[in-house]
Write an enzyme that holds these catalytic residues in place. Structure first.
Site, PDB file in Angstrom:
ATOM      1  N   LYS A   1      -5.516  -1.953   2.859  1.00  0.00           N
ATOM      2  CA  LYS A   1      -4.623  -0.974   3.510  1.00  0.00           C
ATOM      3  C   LYS A   1      -5.396   0.120   4.227  1.00  0.00           C
ATOM      4  CE  LYS A   1      -5.367  -0.284  -0.880  1.00  0.00           C
ATOM      5  NZ  LYS A   1      -4.886  -0.275  -2.230  1.00  0.00           N
TER       6      LYS A   1
ATOM      7  N   LYS B   1      -0.653   3.283   2.969  1.00  0.00           N
ATOM      8  CA  LYS B   1       0.445   2.319   2.818  1.00  0.00           C
ATOM      9  C   LYS B   1       1.674   2.768   3.598  1.00  0.00           C
ATOM     10  CE  LYS B   1      -1.298   0.926  -1.697  1.00  0.00           C
ATOM     11  NZ  LYS B   1      -1.321   1.308  -3.119  1.00  0.00           N
TER      12      LYS B   1
END
Ligand code: NDP
Ligand code: HSE
Length: 457
Positions: free
Chosen positions: A105, A205
């Site tokens: 991520k 995220k």
């Protein structure tokens, strides 16, 4: 049976989980895919270490390029983490026409645009299910299951480590440092755990979720980020008394084509389903204009849940590669299966067509309005409350409730105020003025309150 060769770079926590899943669930994966996934090579810096999972030593290498340049490998799994050399590994694999699966991520939030464009240009797939929510299938749900919706809001508990810490502090009164150490031992935490506790991993995220929801490439700088390190046991106790729980939330809302994007510890009503997401569990609450509210829940970190998501991406890509279009003279790829066959990029990396990815306007944090919890450390003497409330009033901040429980005449006591909706800008200015008063003994803590998560949007 047809065999599809894959390679794994990074034999750490998640990499080991992937090998376990491929071994333990080989039969069920074959039965679903109709082909055998063969892990042809694994690269890691350390190939001597016992990972606790049986592997043929002959497939181990210390050179990732043994995988990236292998013409017989169709899918590369990157589980090294960090920016470089992970970025180079991914780009080179894509350029070599291999589909890629990653859980990275940090990399996608900062260099996603370049990586997605490279995948599209080379007509291969990039899977990143494990990059948000660990084992929760949130990426596929957003790309496909919710594709018909305009996304009104996203509220996510998407860092397992931070949620584990806050839950332990709430339910067992554990100390911050001890609980963080446990999360690290369990393999939840990032290499640099400040990413977890300072909200950076959550912001990475959130950036990915925003890009999927709104078809954009948001910059990390556009996200307001605040971590959980300032949260004291006292705040957790007061939150409970006011009927709230404190959660590190990722929040995105869209209104009139403008987006708010923020990560911070948030007080949420104790009865809301998100308030009861504890331990390493993650949850993502999404409100779409057609579906209404939906919530996804599951383990947000750890070896096996994350491996579940990574392997699902591999299966998805292999299914696409095996697809024989109707009317094609090829009936079955059989043993003649070659990399480059089948269909690729059925769904674009961000679900939106690459040509439709656009810039979105982001609302400045200071312009937002919401209720606040404020904890002052004050000298216990008459007149203190009126001084504080006077300054709050001069900034248009209206008080909803006040609590001062302890009595220590002339000593330090916590004074807690909950406000009605107030402007963030005014709140910051008021607190800065109040903190300069000689009745204030320690830096004031203020937390934002979200009363109506996903309701009526
Ligand atoms: P680990 O640190 O456990 O594993 C990474 C492995 O890659 C290590 O063995 C590391 O070796 C190795 N490595 C580093 N550089 C190279 C290189 N140049 N060539 C080959 N191998 C290399 O990390 P995780 O498994 O925990 O995480 C992997 C990815 O998954 C990260 O992007 C992480 O953010 C993400 N993720 C992790 C989750 C989790 O719960 N752990 C959940 C969701 C996503 P060395 O240790 O010697 O550097
Ligand atoms: N460090 C991350 C977490 C791993 O604790 O959630 C999962 O992305």
């Amino acid at each position: 049976m047809q065999k599809i060769n894959i390679g794994l770079i990074g034999f750490g926590t998640v990499g080991t989980g992937v090998v376990k899943v491929l071994n333990e669930n080989a039969k069920i994966i074959q039965d679903r895919l109709g082909a055998e996934i063969v892990l042809k090579k694994i690269a890691d810096k350390d190939i001597e270490k016992d990972r606790g999972v049986p592997v043929d030593r002959g497939i181990l290498t210390t050179d990732a390029f043994d995988i990236i340049n292998d013409p017989d490998i169709s899918v590369v799994i990157e589980l090294v983490g960090g920016i470089e050399p992970a970025k180079k590994f991914i780009l080179k694999s894509l350029e070599n026409k291999k589909s890629v699966v990653t859980a990275n991520k940090a990399l996608l939030a900062t260099h996603g645009e370049e990586i997605f464009n490279c995948a599209v240009k080379n007509d291969v797939d990039i899977g990143f299910e494990a990059s948000v929510g660990g084992g929760i299938p949130i990426i596929k749900s957003m790309k496909e299951g919710l594709a018909a919706n305009r996304i009104n809001s996203i509220y996510g508990i998407i860092n397992g480590t931070a949620n584990y810490i806050l839950s332990k502090m709430t339910n067992e009164g554990g100390k911050f440092e001890d609980v963080l150490k446990k999360a690290q031992e369990k393999g939840y935490a990032e290499k640099d755990p400040t990413y977890d506790v300072e909200g950076i991993d959550t912001a990475h995220k959130l950036a990915i979720l925003i890009n999927l929801a709104y078809g954009t490439n948001i910059k990390l700088d556009d996200i307001y980020i605040e971590g959980i390190t300032r949260i004291a046991p006292l705040d957790i106790k007061f939150a409970k008394e006011f009927g709230y729980r404190i959660k590190l939330l990722a929040i995105a809302k869209e209104e009139n084509n403008r987006i708010e994007a923020r990560v911070h510890p948030t007080m949420i009503p104790a009865h809301h389903p998100l308030a009861n997401v504890d331990g390493v569990y993650n949850a993502i609450h999404i409100n779409g204009n057609a579906v209404g509210s939906v919530m996804f829940y599951g383990r947000g970190a750890g070896m096996m849940p994350t491996a579940s998501a990574v392997t699902a991406d591999v299966i998805d890509i292999c299914r696409n590669m095996r697809h024989v279009p109707a009317g094609s003279p090829i009936k079955d790829f059989g043993d003649k299966f070659k990399q480059g066959m089948g269909i690729k990029t059925r769904v674009s990396p961000l679900s939106y067509l690459p040509s439709e990815i656009k810039k979105v306007e982001i609302n400045n944090m200071e312009s937002l309005e919401m209720p606040y919890y404020i904890r002052f450390s004050v000298i216990d003497k008459p007149g203190v409350l009126s001084k504080i409330s006077g300054i709050l009033g001069s900034h248009n901040i209206s008080i909803s409730s006040v609590v001062q429980k302890d009595r220590k005449v002339g000593g330090a006591v916590p004074l807690v105020i909950v406000t009605h909706d107030a402007k963030e800008k005014e709140m910051r200015q008021a607190i800065s003025e109040i903190d300069s008063l000689d009745i204030i003994l320690d830096k004031t803590v203020h937390l934002r309150i979200e009363e109506n998560i996903g309701a009526g949007e």
